[in-house]
Scaffold this motif. Structure first.
Motif, PDB file in Angstrom:
ATOM      1  N   MET A   1       0.832  -0.769   0.159  1.00 55.15           N
ATOM      2  CA  MET A   1       0.195   0.203  -0.117  1.00 55.15           C
ATOM      3  C   MET A   1       0.498   1.128   0.057  1.00 55.15           C
ATOM      4  O   MET A   1       0.982   2.401  -0.469  1.00 55.15           O
ATOM      5  N   PRO A   2       1.977   1.301   0.641  1.00 59.63           N
ATOM      6  CA  PRO A   2       2.454   2.513   0.453  1.00 59.63           C
ATOM      7  C   PRO A   2       2.956   3.357  -0.519  1.00 59.63           C
ATOM      8  O   PRO A   2       3.007   4.300  -1.216  1.00 59.63           O
ATOM      9  N   ILE A   3       3.432   2.019  -1.499  1.00 63.97           N
ATOM     10  CA  ILE A   3       3.966   2.530  -3.209  1.00 63.97           C
ATOM     11  C   ILE A   3       2.706   3.393  -3.272  1.00 63.97           C
ATOM     12  O   ILE A   3       2.682   4.051  -3.994  1.00 63.97           O
ATOM     13  N   VAL A   4       1.650   2.278  -3.446  1.00 64.18           N
ATOM     14  CA  VAL A   4       0.518   3.023  -3.914  1.00 64.18           C
ATOM     15  C   VAL A   4       0.158   4.396  -3.628  1.00 64.18           C
ATOM     16  O   VAL A   4       0.102   5.007  -4.773  1.00 64.18           O
ATOM     17  N   ILE A   5       0.113   3.964  -2.234  1.00 68.12           N
ATOM     18  CA  ILE A   5      -0.058   5.790  -1.369  1.00 68.12           C
ATOM     19  C   ILE A   5       1.106   7.236  -2.213  1.00 68.12           C
ATOM     20  O   ILE A   5       0.515   8.077  -2.880  1.00 68.12           O
ATOM     21  N   ALA A   6       2.083   6.361  -2.239  1.00 65.28           N
ATOM     22  CA  ALA A   6       3.852   6.922  -2.811  1.00 65.28           C
ATOM     23  C   ALA A   6       3.065   7.895  -4.389  1.00 65.28           C
ATOM     24  O   ALA A   6       3.381   8.757  -4.514  1.00 65.28           O
ATOM     25  N   PHE A   7       2.368   6.712  -4.969  1.00 67.71           N
ATOM     26  CA  PHE A   7       2.442   6.891  -6.467  1.00 67.71           C
ATOM     27  C   PHE A   7       1.364   8.421  -6.957  1.00 67.71           C
ATOM     28  O   PHE A   7       1.130   8.946  -7.774  1.00 67.71           O
ATOM     29  N   PHE A   8       0.104   8.020  -5.473  1.00 68.09           N
ATOM     30  CA  PHE A   8      -1.185   8.997  -5.770  1.00 68.09           C
ATOM     31  C   PHE A   8      -0.577  10.646  -5.680  1.00 68.09           C
ATOM     32  O   PHE A   8      -1.285  11.360  -6.216  1.00 68.09           O
ATOM     33  N   ARG A   9       1.027  10.424  -4.399  1.00 65.18           N
ATOM     34  CA  ARG A   9       1.539  12.280  -5.002  1.00 65.18           C
ATOM     35  C   ARG A   9       2.216  12.596  -5.908  1.00 65.18           C
ATOM     36  O   ARG A   9       2.849  13.537  -6.375  1.00 65.18           O
ATOM     37  N   PHE A  10       3.113  11.377  -6.014  1.00 68.30           N
ATOM     38  CA  PHE A  10       4.325  11.579  -7.801  1.00 68.30           C
ATOM     39  C   PHE A  10       4.052  11.916  -8.586  1.00 68.30           C
ATOM     40  O   PHE A  10       4.868  12.260  -9.465  1.00 68.30           O
ATOM     41  N   PHE A  11       2.570  10.555  -9.488  1.00 63.49           N
ATOM     42  CA  PHE A  11       2.536  11.496 -10.828  1.00 63.49           C
ATOM     43  C   PHE A  11       1.916  12.367 -11.067  1.00 63.49           C
ATOM     44  O   PHE A  11       2.351  13.641 -11.556  1.00 63.49           O
ATOM     45  N   PRO A  12       1.206  13.501  -9.692  1.00 68.46           N
ATOM     46  CA  PRO A  12       0.659  14.853  -9.715  1.00 68.46           C
ATOM     47  C   PRO A  12       1.693  15.557  -9.661  1.00 68.46           C
ATOM     48  O   PRO A  12       1.462  16.700 -10.747  1.00 68.46           O
ATOM     49  N   SER A  13       2.635  15.365  -9.098  1.00 68.08           N
ATOM     50  CA  SER A  13       4.222  16.605  -9.439  1.00 68.08           C
ATOM     51  C   SER A  13       5.344  16.106 -10.066  1.00 68.08           C
ATOM     52  O   SER A  13       6.374  16.938 -10.573  1.00 68.08           O
ATOM     53  N   LEU A  14       4.704  15.211 -11.269  1.00 70.86           N
ATOM     54  CA  LEU A  14       6.087  15.058 -11.691  1.00 70.86           C
ATOM     55  C   LEU A  14       5.879  15.509 -13.226  1.00 70.86           C
ATOM     56  O   LEU A  14       5.197  15.174 -13.986  1.00 70.86           O
TER      57      LEU A  14
END
Length: 602
Positions: free
Chosen positions: A439-452
């Motif tokens: 789950m941490p990776i799933v949640i981390a991507f939730f913030r990662f992609f919009p900031s990329l």
């Protein structure tokens, strides 16, 4: 010479003289031509010059009449004058410096466009205010309203503007732009004003900017925009991104203040620090041109040589590029909260940048990233599937216990279940724990992609921009919870999640309310992620697809008959040889206490 010939020659001379007079170039045109010749000479010499061009700009408002008393007041001569715009330009940015206030009038990033392919201008004209307040006796002078004289423009990369108190007492604003890059050096040089201006060892700077909309989705752009600042002691912090906010910092020295938009920033860096700052951010939801209004009242410290050395960064928010700029500017990029940001920074970003070296489209890079992550996490996926298979094999025996005990006593029923788990050597949470670790990776991507930033403007298949939503259907009106559009990739992601839930229920054998909760969650995500970047929904879609593939392969490897046989063998083992888990012991104790409480109530 006859009369007709003389008359003809006379008329020709009049026409030539009139043409010379009427076609005479203006002073501005002469200056521009000199500038062009100078630039051409630099180019022939093999240089890449920074362009400095001067042109006039009419003041937007009518100037009030200036009385003689105002002109005789301190810095009074600066009330009279006309606004000129001086352009400093290199291959990356184009800046216009106004003689009114000696401020940066506009900042354009030449290598980028807005979402609708227009020039990307961070601010322009009255969108930006920048100046100081000088106190001379009882007179307060606001430099924003004063006209600076042009000291020099060297034709390449430096312009200096002067606000004079006397011929030997003045303030110079000096801007220097290198041949490339997004930084411009800015130095304030007061001369002979220590006994004239109050608190001359401090530069009280008032900076305001209405940050312009650059992206398609204003709501998401606002969500990732605010005033950021970096203290020498506590690092980077920021004002609220979701609501109007204000903050004063006086107990820590600040290195820089940034008016950060989603993918672009205007940053003021003070080389000697900022001893006090009052910052604020606000937005008007009815304004469809500007995302937020940002303000900063700063007290900038003076250097040992008596100047105030500063630097502007007008550029883009790409993590690895900001790292090269120094000052921890990359910490503006939102990589998630808590430990999640370390997953993105030290695991996901390096893999992402490694894949960029192959010059693939970003759709393929996300695909490859998904494959790599799924391979790394495959042991956890296997353990999760195996645990759910054990629970599925035990289900007939659990149904027998349920029929025997009944549903009237849930505590006793759970106790009997625990006894069965203990005998069979099965952990009922074994299927959940591996998923929780992922789950941490799933949640981390939730913030990662919009900031990329890398995804900005990148297309793949029907998705024109992976950094924002793909509006497959536009409603023309707003639907609560969903918005004014429907994202096709979000719909595909939702459908794949529903299918994944169905097959997962078949594997685990889950029944009752839990069975239906799994179907409600994807519908909620449809509304929540409909306006999120297509790249994020694309990743979640791919993750579901590869999970299907993994489960199919694992299913070929796992034999329910062998699992059942192993469970029966575990039941035959003596209790003393079985490893008792901490979870099982706690559950038994909890059940025992509940049983005792129920007995006392009776």
């Amino acid at each position: 010479m006859d009369r007709n010939t003389f008359t003809g020659l006379f008329l020709i001379m009049i026409i030539i003289a009139g043409s010379v007079y009427l076609m005479k170039p203006t002073d501005a045109e002469i200056q521009k031509e000199k500038q062009r010749v100078h630039l051409d000479s630099l180019k022939k010499a093999g240089k890449n010059p920074v362009q400095a061009v001067v042109h006039s700009a009419a003041d937007t408002a009518a100037k009030p009449a200036i009385d003689s008393a105002a002109l005789k007041a301190p810095f009074g001569a600066s009330l009279a004058g006309g606004e000129q715009l001086i352009t400093l330009e290199n291959k990356d940015i184009r800046l216009k410096i106004s003689t009114r206030g000696a401020r940066v009038y506009s900042a354009e990033l030449k290598n980028f466009k807005t979402f609708d392919k227009k020039p990307l201008i961070l601010f322009d004209g009255t969108d930006n205010k920048f100046g100081t307040t000088l106190t001379v006796g009882s007179t307060i002078v606001n430099t924003n309203e004063r006209y600076f004289g042009q000291v020099y423009t060297d034709g390449s990369n430096t312009v200096a503007l002067r606000l004079s108190y006397s011929p030997t007492q003045y303030i110079d604003y000096v801007y220097t732009l290198p041949e490339e890059g997004y930084k411009v050096a800015f130095t304030v040089k007061p001369v002979g004003l220590d006994g004239v201006v109050a608190n001359s060892d401090k530069f009280n700077l008032n900076w305001e900017s209405n940050v312009r909309k650059q992206e398609m989705d204003m709501a998401l752009e606002r969500q990732y925009s605010s005033v950021f600042y970096n203290t020498f002691d506590d690092g980077v912090d920021y004002l609220s991104e979701t609501k109007d906010d204000a903050k004063e910092v006086a107990d820590h020295k600040i290195q820089w203040v940034s008016f950060k938009a989603h993918f672009f920033s205007s940053v003021l860096i003070a080389k000697n620090g900022i001893s006090k700052a009052n910052m604020a951010v606000s937005h008007d939801t009815s304004d469809h041109v500007h995302i937020k209004e940002m303000k900063a009242n700063l007290v900038v410290d003076r250097a040992a040589n008596g100047t105030f050395p500063m630097e502007f960064y007008f550029g883009y928010n790409k993590f690895d590029f900001l790292q090269t700029q120094g000052y921890d500017l990359e910490k503006q990029v939102d990589l998630g909260w808590g430990p999640l940001k370390y997953i993105n920074r030290f695991a996901v970003l390096p893999v992402f940048h490694f894949l960029e070296q192959f010059n693939w489209s970003y759709g393929l890079i996300i695909l490859a990233l998904t494959v790599i992550l799924k391979l790394v996490l495959s042991p956890l996926t296997y353990k999760s599937y195996l645990s759910m298979a054990k629970m599925r094999v035990l289900k007939p025996e659990m149904d027998e216990i349920k029929a025997k005990v009944g549903e009237d006593n849930p505590t006793l029923l759970q106790q009997e279940y625990l006894k069965l788990y203990k005998k069979a050597g099965v952990n009922p949470l074994g299927g959940c724990l591996p998923l929780l670790l992922q789950m941490p990776i799933v949640i981390a991507f939730f913030r990662f992609f919009p900031s990329l930033f890398e995804l900005r403007g990148e297309s793949f298949l029907w998705m024109h921009d992976l950094s924002t939503y793909d509006a497959f259907v536009k409603f023309g009106f707003t639907i609560p919870f969903l918005g004014d559009h429907l994202s096709l990739m979000c719909v595909l992601m939702t459908i794949s999640t529903l299918i994944y839930t169905y097959f997962n229920n078949q594997i685990s054998g889950v029944t009752g309310q839990m069975k239906y909760i799994g179907y409600i969650t994807p519908i909620i995500f449809l509304g929540a992620l409909n306006s999120y970047p297509a790249g994020l929904n694309y990743y979640y879609f791919l993750a579901n697809m590869f999970t299907f593939l993994q489960q199919y392969i694992i299913r070929l490897m796992v034999d329910d008959k062998k699992i059942h046989a192993q469970i029966q063998e575990n039941k035959k083992k003596p209790e003393s040889t079985k490893k008792k888990s901490g979870f099982g012991a706690k559950m038994e104790e909890m059940m025992r206490q509940q049983q005792q409480l129920q007995g006392k109530k009776k």
